[in-house]
Design a protein around this motif. Sequence first.
Motif, PDB file in Angstrom:
ATOM      1  N   VAL A  26      28.717   4.945  25.023  1.00  9.66           N
ATOM      2  CA  VAL A  26      29.028   5.195  26.411  1.00  9.66           C
ATOM      3  C   VAL A  26      30.040   6.292  26.656  1.00  9.66           C
ATOM      4  O   VAL A  26      29.896   7.159  27.565  1.00  9.66           O
ATOM      5  CB  VAL A  26      29.197   4.032  27.318  1.00  9.66           C
ATOM      6  N   ALA A  27      31.169   6.278  25.916  1.00  7.85           N
ATOM      7  CA  ALA A  27      32.453   6.906  26.093  1.00  7.85           C
ATOM      8  C   ALA A  27      31.937   8.420  25.621  1.00  7.85           C
ATOM      9  O   ALA A  27      32.134   9.439  26.296  1.00  7.85           O
ATOM     10  CB  ALA A  27      33.494   6.705  25.141  1.00  7.85           C
ATOM     11  N   LEU A  28      31.137   8.646  24.518  1.00  5.66           N
ATOM     12  CA  LEU A  28      30.707   9.752  24.177  1.00  5.66           C
ATOM     13  C   LEU A  28      29.679  10.348  25.140  1.00  5.66           C
ATOM     14  O   LEU A  28      29.774  11.693  25.373  1.00  5.66           O
ATOM     15  CB  LEU A  28      29.895   9.635  22.781  1.00  5.66           C
ATOM     16  N   GLY A  29      28.839   9.544  25.682  1.00  8.67           N
ATOM     17  CA  GLY A  29      27.897   9.852  26.827  1.00  8.67           C
ATOM     18  C   GLY A  29      28.680  10.546  27.988  1.00  8.67           C
ATOM     19  O   GLY A  29      28.279  11.542  28.709  1.00  8.67           O
ATOM     20  N   GLU A  30      29.690   9.816  28.119  1.00 15.29           N
ATOM     21  CA  GLU A  30      30.601  10.504  29.534  1.00 15.29           C
ATOM     22  C   GLU A  30      31.182  11.736  29.192  1.00 15.29           C
ATOM     23  O   GLU A  30      31.011  12.794  30.052  1.00 15.29           O
ATOM     24  CB  GLU A  30      31.699   9.477  30.011  1.00 15.29           C
ATOM     25  N   ARG A  31      32.011  11.757  28.054  1.00 16.49           N
ATOM     26  CA  ARG A  31      32.737  12.718  27.502  1.00 16.49           C
ATOM     27  C   ARG A  31      31.908  14.225  27.338  1.00 16.49           C
ATOM     28  O   ARG A  31      32.229  15.457  27.703  1.00 16.49           O
ATOM     29  CB  ARG A  31      33.368  12.734  26.515  1.00 16.49           C
ATOM     30  N   LEU A  32      30.701  14.075  26.793  1.00 18.80           N
ATOM     31  CA  LEU A  32      29.780  15.128  26.544  1.00 18.80           C
ATOM     32  C   LEU A  32      28.863  15.300  27.634  1.00 18.80           C
ATOM     33  O   LEU A  32      27.994  16.427  27.582  1.00 18.80           O
ATOM     34  CB  LEU A  32      28.908  14.806  24.980  1.00 18.80           C
ATOM     35  N   GLY A  33      28.755  14.527  28.686  1.00 20.59           N
ATOM     36  CA  GLY A  33      27.768  14.852  29.658  1.00 20.59           C
ATOM     37  C   GLY A  33      26.402  14.481  29.483  1.00 20.59           C
ATOM     38  O   GLY A  33      25.711  15.170  30.123  1.00 20.59           O
ATOM     39  N   LEU A  44      12.134  13.151  28.667  1.00 15.02           N
ATOM     40  CA  LEU A  44      12.661  14.084  27.983  1.00 15.02           C
ATOM     41  C   LEU A  44      12.390  13.557  26.243  1.00 15.02           C
ATOM     42  O   LEU A  44      12.656  12.431  26.095  1.00 15.02           O
ATOM     43  CB  LEU A  44      14.095  14.719  28.150  1.00 15.02           C
ATOM     44  N   THR A  45      11.800  14.816  25.696  1.00 13.74           N
ATOM     45  CA  THR A  45      11.774  14.346  24.068  1.00 13.74           C
ATOM     46  C   THR A  45      13.106  14.365  23.687  1.00 13.74           C
ATOM     47  O   THR A  45      14.177  14.971  24.282  1.00 13.74           O
ATOM     48  CB  THR A  45      10.703  15.409  23.491  1.00 13.74           C
ATOM     49  N   ILE A  46      13.312  14.316  22.171  1.00  9.72           N
ATOM     50  CA  ILE A  46      14.586  14.389  21.794  1.00  9.72           C
ATOM     51  C   ILE A  46      15.211  15.764  21.616  1.00  9.72           C
ATOM     52  O   ILE A  46      16.292  16.118  21.849  1.00  9.72           O
ATOM     53  CB  ILE A  46      14.590  13.780  20.344  1.00  9.72           C
ATOM     54  N   ASP A  47      14.267  16.884  21.197  1.00  4.08           N
ATOM     55  CA  ASP A  47      14.612  18.091  21.199  1.00  4.08           C
ATOM     56  C   ASP A  47      15.001  18.729  22.733  1.00  4.08           C
ATOM     57  O   ASP A  47      15.910  19.523  22.678  1.00  4.08           O
ATOM     58  CB  ASP A  47      13.593  18.787  20.497  1.00  4.08           C
ATOM     59  N   GLN A  48      14.108  18.365  23.633  1.00  4.83           N
ATOM     60  CA  GLN A  48      14.628  18.928  24.884  1.00  4.83           C
ATOM     61  C   GLN A  48      15.855  18.340  25.561  1.00  4.83           C
ATOM     62  O   GLN A  48      16.504  18.895  26.228  1.00  4.83           O
ATOM     63  CB  GLN A  48      13.332  18.128  26.091  1.00  4.83           C
ATOM     64  N   PHE A  49      15.984  16.989  25.122  1.00  2.00           N
ATOM     65  CA  PHE A  49      17.492  16.384  25.518  1.00  2.00           C
ATOM     66  C   PHE A  49      18.453  17.203  24.738  1.00  2.00           C
ATOM     67  O   PHE A  49      19.496  17.600  25.392  1.00  2.00           O
ATOM     68  CB  PHE A  49      17.357  14.985  25.042  1.00  2.00           C
ATOM     69  N   HIS A  56      23.611  18.525  18.919  1.00  2.00           N
ATOM     70  CA  HIS A  56      22.624  18.895  17.878  1.00  2.00           C
ATOM     71  C   HIS A  56      21.424  17.812  17.908  1.00  2.00           C
ATOM     72  O   HIS A  56      21.573  16.617  18.315  1.00  2.00           O
ATOM     73  CB  HIS A  56      23.467  18.415  16.537  1.00  2.00           C
ATOM     74  N   PRO A  57      20.478  18.335  17.423  1.00  2.00           N
ATOM     75  CA  PRO A  57      19.081  17.308  17.647  1.00  2.00           C
ATOM     76  C   PRO A  57      19.294  16.047  17.026  1.00  2.00           C
ATOM     77  O   PRO A  57      18.802  14.781  17.331  1.00  2.00           O
ATOM     78  CB  PRO A  57      17.764  18.176  17.232  1.00  2.00           C
ATOM     79  N   ARG A  58      20.125  16.140  15.846  1.00  7.15           N
ATOM     80  CA  ARG A  58      19.805  14.869  14.964  1.00  7.15           C
ATOM     81  C   ARG A  58      20.941  13.450  15.839  1.00  7.15           C
ATOM     82  O   ARG A  58      20.671  12.506  15.612  1.00  7.15           O
ATOM     83  CB  ARG A  58      20.628  15.059  13.627  1.00  7.15           C
ATOM     84  N   TYR A  59      21.947  14.249  16.390  1.00  6.21           N
ATOM     85  CA  TYR A  59      22.641  13.095  17.140  1.00  6.21           C
ATOM     86  C   TYR A  59      22.048  12.839  18.164  1.00  6.21           C
ATOM     87  O   TYR A  59      22.415  11.683  18.973  1.00  6.21           O
ATOM     88  CB  TYR A  59      24.244  13.802  17.140  1.00  6.21           C
ATOM     89  N   SER A  60      21.116  13.910  18.837  1.00  8.75           N
ATOM     90  CA  SER A  60      20.362  13.613  19.947  1.00  8.75           C
ATOM     91  C   SER A  60      19.531  12.165  19.885  1.00  8.75           C
ATOM     92  O   SER A  60      19.458  11.377  20.533  1.00  8.75           O
ATOM     93  CB  SER A  60      19.822  14.788  20.515  1.00  8.75           C
ATOM     94  N   ARG A  61      18.929  12.287  18.550  1.00  8.64           N
ATOM     95  CA  ARG A  61      17.970  11.326  18.313  1.00  8.64           C
ATOM     96  C   ARG A  61      18.741  10.007  18.133  1.00  8.64           C
ATOM     97  O   ARG A  61      18.445   9.026  18.517  1.00  8.64           O
ATOM     98  CB  ARG A  61      17.138  11.417  16.873  1.00  8.64           C
ATOM     99  N   GLU A  62      19.956   9.910  17.455  1.00 12.31           N
ATOM    100  CA  GLU A  62      20.657   8.813  17.158  1.00 12.31           C
ATOM    101  C   GLU A  62      21.193   8.157  18.258  1.00 12.31           C
ATOM    102  O   GLU A  62      21.183   6.936  18.731  1.00 12.31           O
ATOM    103  CB  GLU A  62      21.609   8.885  16.347  1.00 12.31           C
TER     104      GLU A  62
END
Length: 350
Positions: A26-33, A44-49, A56-62
């Motif tokens: 959650v902290a990462l989600g807040e800091r990175l928007g 959204l798909t993983i790549d769209q997100f 990076h798409p790999r971290y987007s997926r995780e």
Amino acid sequence: MTAETAAEFHQRVIDDAGAAVRGLTVALGERLGLYRALHGAGPLTIDQFAERAGIHPRYSREWLHAQAAADYVAHDPGAGTYELTDARAAVLGDPESATYAAPFFTALKALYATEDQLTEAYRTGGGVGWAEHHASLDSGMGSYFLPGYRANLVQHWLPALDGVTERLAEGGRVADIGCGPGHATLLIAQAFPNAEVYGYDYSEEAISQARENARAAGLADRVVFEVAGADGIPGGKYDLITYFNVIHDLGDPATAARQVRKALVPDGVWMIVEPNAHPAVADNTSPAGRLFMSLSAVMCLPVAAAEKGPYALGNHAGQDALGEIARTAGFTRWRRATESAVNAVYEARP
């Protein structure tokens, strides 16, 4: 009541462990928007997100998998999409929402980083001072409280104090003690342009953040932020002195209360905003109550103990203990003016 088995309790602890680790996501989600990138975007798909969020798409997926597993983000396996519903966006993705809570998790960096000092404090009875924490404690806790202040301070809390809004509308002088990054201070200044508003905090980092927030809000010419502790309030007499979640962090709240009494005009008001918690442990089993109890054990009590005062309250001393501090300092009128789910608001007068 059926006795809880070890296996059942083990599962409950594992749930809490998952929540503790999820807090970092959650902290990462807040800091990175990341939540803000999901807010209003629809599925959204993983790549769209990844493209929308700029990660990076790999971290987007995780990250999306972690959010979906926690049921924070809705997942459609058939379409391969992820979505943040409006209700959840109000808590994680919309900074203007009264229920926005994501900033709290950015403060965990500061709290976990002082584990060694906290361990020593538990052994010796010492403390961990606020300044010993990373700057994320100032920004994270300040931003966490802001939505509640924005929803309640001007609309409900100040009007609950007898005659205060009228006095501030005409002018008056306000001192916000322990102002942190200045969010509440600036809300008062915005609402009452005729008032003189000052914010004081002993943390240089907090005052630096407050001054930057004042510049961003276009209020740098109207609000003065200075480094000062609760043991001596600068300037002349004030019509209103505010303590937002401060008194329980002080090692000597009685002396601080006497300083407030000295700094007020004869008919001035001391406004004390504290966690809406209770001295009895059994009365603090709500989600907010459990949060307050943990914060008291790892942040509030150690911060107060670090000041080496005569006693440290913890954040759930309760109305009677706070009222006794006010009366000892010379205040003759004390009442619980109003409350929200998270905060209790008290009014003390000479």
